[in-house]
Design a protein around this motif. Sequence first.
Motif, PDB file in Angstrom:
ATOM      1  N   ASN A 242       0.790  -1.235   0.000  1.00 14.03           N
ATOM      2  CA  ASN A 242       0.000   0.000   0.000  1.00 14.03           C
ATOM      3  C   ASN A 242       0.823   1.286   0.000  1.00 14.03           C
ATOM      4  N   ASP A 243       2.121   1.194  -0.281  1.00 11.38           N
ATOM      5  CA  ASP A 243       2.918   2.412  -0.452  1.00 11.38           C
ATOM      6  C   ASP A 243       2.502   3.100  -1.745  1.00 11.38           C
ATOM      7  N   LYS A 244       2.660   4.426  -1.754  1.00 12.17           N
ATOM      8  CA  LYS A 244       2.423   5.186  -2.980  1.00 12.17           C
ATOM      9  C   LYS A 244       3.758   5.329  -3.698  1.00 12.17           C
ATOM     10  N   ILE A 245       3.778   4.951  -4.969  1.00  8.83           N
ATOM     11  CA  ILE A 245       4.978   5.045  -5.800  1.00  8.83           C
ATOM     12  C   ILE A 245       4.707   6.112  -6.859  1.00  8.83           C
ATOM     13  N   VAL A 246       5.589   7.091  -6.976  1.00 11.07           N
ATOM     14  CA  VAL A 246       5.434   8.152  -7.964  1.00 11.07           C
ATOM     15  C   VAL A 246       6.578   8.062  -8.965  1.00 11.07           C
ATOM     16  N   ASP A 247       6.225   7.908 -10.231  1.00 13.31           N
ATOM     17  CA  ASP A 247       7.202   7.890 -11.323  1.00 13.31           C
ATOM     18  C   ASP A 247       7.691   9.316 -11.534  1.00 13.31           C
ATOM     19  N   ARG A 248       8.979   9.548 -11.335  1.00  8.82           N
ATOM     20  CA  ARG A 248       9.522  10.910 -11.441  1.00  8.82           C
ATOM     21  C   ARG A 248       9.550  11.416 -12.875  1.00  8.82           C
ATOM     22  N   LYS A 249       9.498  10.502 -13.847  1.00 12.84           N
ATOM     23  CA  LYS A 249       9.547  10.908 -15.248  1.00 12.84           C
ATOM     24  C   LYS A 249       8.258  11.603 -15.681  1.00 12.84           C
ATOM     25  N   ASN A 250       7.120  11.061 -15.258  1.00 19.34           N
ATOM     26  CA  ASN A 250       5.848  11.609 -15.735  1.00 19.34           C
ATOM     27  C   ASN A 250       4.860  11.955 -14.618  1.00 19.34           C
ATOM     28  N   GLY A 251       5.212  11.709 -13.358  1.00 20.42           N
ATOM     29  CA  GLY A 251       4.346  12.074 -12.245  1.00 20.42           C
ATOM     30  C   GLY A 251       3.195  11.118 -11.985  1.00 20.42           C
ATOM     31  N   CYS A 252       3.144   9.989 -12.691  1.00 25.11           N
ATOM     32  CA  CYS A 252       2.062   9.023 -12.471  1.00 25.11           C
ATOM     33  C   CYS A 252       2.205   8.399 -11.085  1.00 25.11           C
ATOM     34  N   GLU A 253       1.059   8.203 -10.431  1.00 28.76           N
ATOM     35  CA  GLU A 253       1.038   7.633  -9.091  1.00 28.76           C
ATOM     36  C   GLU A 253       0.485   6.221  -9.132  1.00 28.76           C
ATOM     37  N   TYR A 254       1.107   5.340  -8.348  1.00 25.35           N
ATOM     38  CA  TYR A 254       0.710   3.947  -8.272  1.00 25.35           C
ATOM     39  C   TYR A 254       0.636   3.531  -6.811  1.00 25.35           C
ATOM     40  N   ILE A 255      -0.114   2.472  -6.532  1.00 25.23           N
ATOM     41  CA  ILE A 255      -0.180   1.888  -5.201  1.00 25.23           C
ATOM     42  C   ILE A 255       0.457   0.502  -5.276  1.00 25.23           C
ATOM     43  N   ALA A 256       1.370   0.221  -4.334  1.00 28.14           N
ATOM     44  CA  ALA A 256       2.134  -1.024  -4.354  1.00 28.14           C
ATOM     45  C   ALA A 256       1.328  -2.190  -3.796  1.00 28.14           C
TER      46      ALA A 256
END
Length: 121
Positions: A83-97
């Motif tokens: 349930n960590d939030k992962i943010v792609d630094r290239k495009n700012g997309c957010e994901y949940i682990a």
Amino acid sequence: MAFEDYLNDLCDIYHAQKGDESPGYGLTEQPSFSYPKEPDVLSVACHFAVKSESTSISQTAPANIKESRIKLALPAGTDVRLNDKIVDRKNGCEYIAEIPHDIHGHHLFVYVVAKGTQRYL
């Protein structure tokens, strides 16, 4: 080719934090979860495996719902949790682990889920 050469992306990791909040109206406090403003783990080398992406789009009104599940590779020892939030630094997309998997102490992989809406133009 070294595994480190495979890690061509950067991401930030935010750990979920538990707090207690009252929903109001005299109701008792309930656990609530949120993410901090600053990342707990900053600029981690990673690889978003786009070829393994599983995407579905549900057509609903007034917005379409897009769900994606992507495999994320990380160096061994990276502090990533369910349930960590992962943010792609290239495009700012957010994901949940989802649940992280340790591959023989060599590296980690975790499936990350993106959920979003797309409004009509």
